[in-house]
Design an enzyme around this catalytic site. Structure first.
Site, mmCIF file in Angstrom:
data_model
loop_
_atom_site.group_PDB
_atom_site.id
_atom_site.type_symbol
_atom_site.label_atom_id
_atom_site.label_comp_id
_atom_site.label_asym_id
_atom_site.label_seq_id
_atom_site.Cartn_x
_atom_site.Cartn_y
_atom_site.Cartn_z
ATOM 1 N N TYR A 1 -7.485 7.465 13.496
ATOM 2 C CA TYR A 1 -8.192 6.851 14.632
ATOM 3 C C TYR A 1 -8.105 7.719 15.883
ATOM 4 O O TYR A 1 -7.153 8.470 16.076
ATOM 5 C CB TYR A 1 -7.656 5.439 14.909
ATOM 6 N N ARG B 1 -5.352 10.490 15.738
ATOM 7 C CA ARG B 1 -4.102 10.403 14.989
ATOM 8 C C ARG B 1 -4.395 10.605 13.513
ATOM 9 O O ARG B 1 -5.352 10.037 12.990
ATOM 10 C CB ARG B 1 -3.452 9.009 15.140
ATOM 11 N N TYR C 1 -6.205 -1.299 14.692
ATOM 12 C CA TYR C 1 -5.044 -2.189 14.757
ATOM 13 C C TYR C 1 -5.473 -3.599 15.167
ATOM 14 O O TYR C 1 -6.427 -3.777 15.930
ATOM 15 C CB TYR C 1 -4.041 -1.693 15.807
ATOM 16 N N HIS D 1 3.952 3.362 10.871
ATOM 17 C CA HIS D 1 5.137 3.326 11.729
ATOM 18 C C HIS D 1 6.293 2.676 10.965
ATOM 19 O O HIS D 1 6.086 1.698 10.239
ATOM 20 C CB HIS D 1 4.854 2.493 12.987
ATOM 21 N N HIS E 1 -1.258 7.280 9.397
ATOM 22 C CA HIS E 1 0.202 7.178 9.499
ATOM 23 C C HIS E 1 0.646 5.728 9.410
ATOM 24 O O HIS E 1 -0.128 4.808 9.652
ATOM 25 C CB HIS E 1 0.697 7.788 10.818
#
Ligand SMILES: [Fe+2]
Lengths: 204, 248
Positions: B153, B163, B114, B168, B166
């Site tokens: 990640y 995770r 991110y 959000h 995905h």
């Protein structure tokens, strides 16, 4: 046809995660240049009736630690107790008062809103509810957005008769929704996610 | 049929099925430990304050707001990663489309990183990838955007939790009580079933509802795969009275 039960299931919620600021307040999150401004950062876009106020809403976890990765949205009536243009989704004009705000929690866990004091809205019993602001809170560790309300300390009489506050059986817990007046036009509300002072959250 | 009108039910929303959603306190996802309210929620039928909500018709979205491959490009080149289109329809529980509503999305880059100062994963940043975008649904409730597939990640929870890939999502609807935040996963990803955040949901059918389907029909040949992800918001309970007026 009557719909006693829904046809589809609501999409289940998942946590906003630690990086909700990237998606919802990117300019605050040091990613400028994609959106001109963060949506919801300004609620007043011109001349509006009503008292201008600042709402400082602080998010605190069960260990007493402020949430610096949370996000708060508010939705409220204008000074006359009306909500902004819910019937005009295609309107091209920016409303002078949007009624909707979104702010990231800062390093101190505080989401700060510049808005106006809402008027009274009719409750389900037909009586006016006390002036209030609806809140929606998301963050890492919150699996489904938390819904609650902010009321005003200096509206004690209206608060006494409020339909929603009166649904809270434990009178001491009503205080968890009432923002403290710090000085003229400034209100502060601590949202305790858990612990002795846990805020009352709603299933709306 | 007789036209019985249930008092107070006119236009109200269906109650949220809290068993379908994750509970607040889910020990497998450790961040909930100090952040989950312990009191039960106070049941409150929506009032005018929650049955109304913001509209976004006046918002002028940028031409690249729904193009994550280009909207943060620093040097004019595309973001790195497997190109794809994510699209779907926003509906309510009565299967009616939800038009003109805001859909926002954010994600890690193709390496699983991110763009955030607190991000600690060693995967490289992509200088041309910001990782977020937004759309307003069309008159039939559809949204679409272009992006690259996010990487999986690792994250600090258990000793070695990862995770699944995905995206959000944040969605509004037309009433503040419909407000929803969630995550989209990818069909066939084995990591879905190892994720403590996915596991906050009890029902496998509910997890399936968060899983986007590969859609070969809408693939752009030689360019991008397509995934379809429909989103269902709470719906209004219909009454005989309302039916008569609207003829449905
Ligand atoms: Fe994530």
């Amino acid at each position: 046809m009557l719909h006693p039960v829904p046809t589809l299931k609501e999409t289940p919620s998942q946590t906003a995660g630690p990086y909700v600021h990237i998606g919802m307040t990117p300019n605050f999150c040091d990613i400028p240049g994609v959106y001109a401004t963060d949506m919801g950062s300004t609620m007043i876009n011109g001349e509006v009736e009503g008292e201008r106020i600042t709402l400082n809403i602080r998010l605190i976890d069960g260990a007493g630690v402020p949430l610096n990765d949370g996000l708060v949205e508010i939705w409220q009536a204008d000074a006359s107790g009306s909500f902004v243009s819910p019937t005009a989704p295609n309107s091209n004009s920016v409303p002078a008062f949007t009624g909707w705000g979104r702010q990231p929690a800062n390093g101190d866990g505080v989401a700060a809103f510049e808005t106006i004091k809402p008027g009274r809205v009719a409750g389900p019993d037909g009586k006016p509810m006390a002036p209030h602001v609806s809140l929606w809170i998301v963050a890492r560790g919150i699996n489904i957005g938390l819904q609650t309300r902010l009321y005003f300390e200096d509206e004690a009489e209206a608060n006494e008769g409020d339909f929603v506050l009166n649904k809270i059986m434990d009178k001491r817990r009503r205080q968890t929704l009432i923002a403290r007046k710090e000085n003229a036009g400034r209100y502060h509300l601590d949202i305790h996610l858990q612990g002795e002072k846990e805020t009352v959250f709603f299933d709306i | 049929m007789s036209g019985i009108i249930l008092p107070g039910a006119d236009g109200a929303l269906y109650q949220r099925d809290r068993a379908w959603h994750p509970a607040a306190d889910t020990p497998g996802y450790k961040s909930t430990t100090f952040r989950a309210p312990k009191h039960s929620l106070l049941a409150l039928g929506p009032t005018k304050s929650e049955m109304s909500g913001p509209t976004f018709g006046h918002e002028k979205l940028g031409a690249l707001d729904n193009d994550l491959i280009r909207n943060f490009s620093q040097d004019g080149s595309d973001a790195i990663g497997q190109r794809m289109i994510v699209y779907g329809q926003v509906l309510d529980e009565n299967a009616r489309p939800v038009p003109h509503t805001l859909v926002e999305y954010w994600q890690a880059n193709a390496g699983g990183r991110y763009r955030h100062k607190k991000e600690g994963y060693l995967a490289a940043l992509d200088p041309n990838f910001g990782g977020f975008g937004r759309s307003i649904t069309d008159e039939n409730g559809f949204y679409h955007f272009r992006t690259v597939k996010p990487g999986a990640y690792p994250w600090p929870n258990g000793g070695n939790d990862w995770r699944p890939a995905h995206i959000h999502f944040s969605v509004f609807g037309h009433a503040f009580a419909q407000r929803l935040i969630t995550q989209m996963y990818f069909e066939g990803d084995p990591m879905i079933w190892q994720c403590p955040i996915v596991a906050t949901i009890n029902d496998k059918a509910a997890i399936d509802q968060l899983t986007a389907r590969l859609d070969r029909q809408n693939t752009t040949p030689m360019d991008a795969l397509a995934y379809r992800f429909d989103i269902v918001l709470r719906g209004r309970r219909s009454t005989m009275f309302e039916n008569k007026l609207e003829g449905n």
